[in-house]
Design an enzyme around this catalytic site. Structure first.
Site, short mmCIF file in Angstrom:
data_model
loop_
_atom_site.label_atom_id
_atom_site.label_comp_id
_atom_site.label_asym_id
_atom_site.label_seq_id
_atom_site.Cartn_x
_atom_site.Cartn_y
_atom_site.Cartn_z
N GLY A 157 0.88 -1.18 0.00
CA GLY A 157 0.00 0.00 0.00
C GLY A 157 0.91 1.23 0.00
NE ARG A 158 -1.14 6.02 -2.34
CZ ARG A 158 -2.29 6.71 -2.45
NH1 ARG A 158 -2.68 7.47 -1.48
NH2 ARG A 158 -3.02 6.63 -3.54
CB ILE A 159 2.93 2.29 4.83
CG1 ILE A 159 1.88 3.22 5.42
CG2 ILE A 159 4.14 2.17 5.76
CD1 ILE A 159 1.22 2.72 6.71
NE ARG A 179 -6.20 -8.29 -0.48
CZ ARG A 179 -7.30 -7.71 -0.03
NH1 ARG A 179 -8.29 -8.44 0.37
NH2 ARG A 179 -7.42 -6.41 0.03
CB ILE A 237 5.79 -0.96 10.94
CG1 ILE A 237 5.72 -1.13 9.41
CG2 ILE A 237 7.21 -0.76 11.40
CD1 ILE A 237 6.05 0.16 8.66
NE ARG A 239 -3.49 -2.29 14.05
CZ ARG A 239 -2.99 -1.10 13.67
NH1 ARG A 239 -1.70 -0.93 13.49
NH2 ARG A 239 -3.81 -0.08 13.48
CD GLU A 268 0.44 -2.71 20.10
OE1 GLU A 268 -0.19 -1.64 20.13
OE2 GLU A 268 1.03 -3.13 19.09
CG HIS A 287 1.30 0.73 17.74
ND1 HIS A 287 0.27 -0.17 17.74
CD2 HIS A 287 1.25 1.34 16.53
CE1 HIS A 287 -0.37 -0.11 16.60
NE2 HIS A 287 0.21 0.80 15.83
CB ILE A 288 6.09 5.41 18.04
CG1 ILE A 288 7.39 4.63 17.72
CG2 ILE A 288 5.83 5.46 19.53
CD1 ILE A 288 8.65 5.34 18.19
N GLY A 289 4.49 4.12 14.98
CA GLY A 289 4.64 4.24 13.52
C GLY A 289 4.34 5.62 12.96
C1 DGY Z 1 -2.06 2.94 12.24
O1 DGY Z 1 -2.41 4.08 11.93
O2 DGY Z 1 -2.76 1.95 12.01
C2 DGY Z 1 -0.72 2.80 12.88
O3 DGY Z 1 -0.53 1.55 13.39
C3 DGY Z 1 -0.54 3.88 13.94
O4 DGY Z 1 0.82 4.08 14.20
#
Ligand code: DGY
Length: 321
Positions: A157-159, A179, A237, A239, A268, A287-289
């Protein structure tokens, strides 16, 4: 016009709410680092027109069935696995998330985590903190190279695209599994589509960026870790529940893989006594993505705009379809 009631499940800066105060009456869980208790959330949801939720809040059939005024749930995250989308549809509640605005920030974090795990940055910092540095040595805290290696991105995806772009700057070979194939991205970034098996077998770094769904739950299990190179570094990064954490620990113990970098966990928050947090070969983050100040502010504004749109009878910018 009567004000609509919006319940916000975590303390957010009051000044961001100001532009919306004429239209909405806000109620808010006043703690920043403590999730709203379930009974409070259920109670508040009962007469709210809109809910502004965090990824740690469960929005399920029980909540939705009692929330008779509820029209919109705006989740402060791109992931929405905390929300029962089928139940929301059934109750005619529109769900929104925060895609796009966080992609680059999250890709920055993903690549930082990869670099930290490869070059043992956290371990090296602790080394000084613990006064263990007695002398320079040829292989002192020697890590793995990043440049010219193969990165396998699971989820384009975008990330994922953001990570691929960063990887090309390091002259990495970029593979991905998704997918659906992404011919435009393949062409633009020169990334190579691989089967999941190929991705596991060929990559030096495997980065998970997939949403959590029934198909991706536990996909990184002992079978998957066994297919990886013994020098592989696994980064997550997305889940925590895409990973079987016991299998990951076993893979690290037995040398099936070399190291890991994790921003997310099955349960978490984790404590310092968590077996993954106790290891030098795992970099753990809370969880600081998407946690840059700029991006979190933009995400909050997007949630408020989405709530406004739905309650004004308009299409929100980023609905979950
Ligand atoms: C999200 O936006 O789903 C990320 O996990 C948050 O950092």
């Amino acid at each position: 016009m009567e004000k609509s009631t919006i319940y916000i499940t975590r303390k957010i800066p009051e000044e961001l709410l100001k532009p919306y105060e004429e239209r909405f009456s806000f109620r808010m869980w006043e703690k920043e680092d403590e999730r709203v208790p379930r009974d409070v959330l259920l109670q508040e949801a009962k007469d709210a027109d809109g809910l502004f939720t965090m990824l740690s809040d469960l929005v399920d059939e029980e909540l939705l069935a009692q929330a008779s005024n509820l029209k919109v749930v705006a989740n402060l995250a791109v992931g929405y696995d905390n929300i029962d989308i089928v139940a929301a549809k059934k109750h005619h509640v529109i769900v929104t998330n925060t895609p796009d605005v966080l992609s680059e920030t999250t890709a920055d974090l993903g690549f930082s985590l990869l670099m930290a795990a490869a070059r043992r940055i956290v371990e090296a910092s602790k080394f000084i903190e613990q006064d263990k540095w007695n002398e320079w040595a040829p292989y002192l805290l020697a890590g793995a190279d990043i440049h010219h290696k193969t990165i396998g991105i699971f989820g384009m995806g975008r990330i994922g695209e953001g990570i691929a772009k960063r990887a090309t700057g390091f002259n990495m070979n970029v593979r991905y599994h998704n997918r659906n194939r992404k011919p435009a991205v393949e062409k633009e970034l020169g990334v190579i589509y691989s089967s999941f098996d190929e991705l596991l077998r060929e990559s030096d770094f495997i980065v998970s960026v997939v949403p959590l769904t029934d198909e991706t739950a536990n996909v990184f299990n002992s079978e998957a870790f066994k297919k990886m190179k013994s020098s592989a570094i696994f980064i997550n990064i997305s889940r925590g529940a895409v990973v079987d954490e016991d299998a990951l620990l076993e893979a690290l113990d037995s040398g099936e893989i070399r190291a890991a970098g994790l921003d997310v966990f099955r349960e978490e928050p984790i404590r310092s006594s968590h077996p993954l947090a106790l290891r030098n070969d795992v970099v753990c983050l809370p969880h600081i993505g998407s946690a840059s100040t700029e991006t979190r502010t933009t995400m909050i504004q997007l949630c408020l705009d989405n709530i406004t749109a739905v309650l004004d009878g308009k299409e929100p910018k980023t609905p979950v379809k």
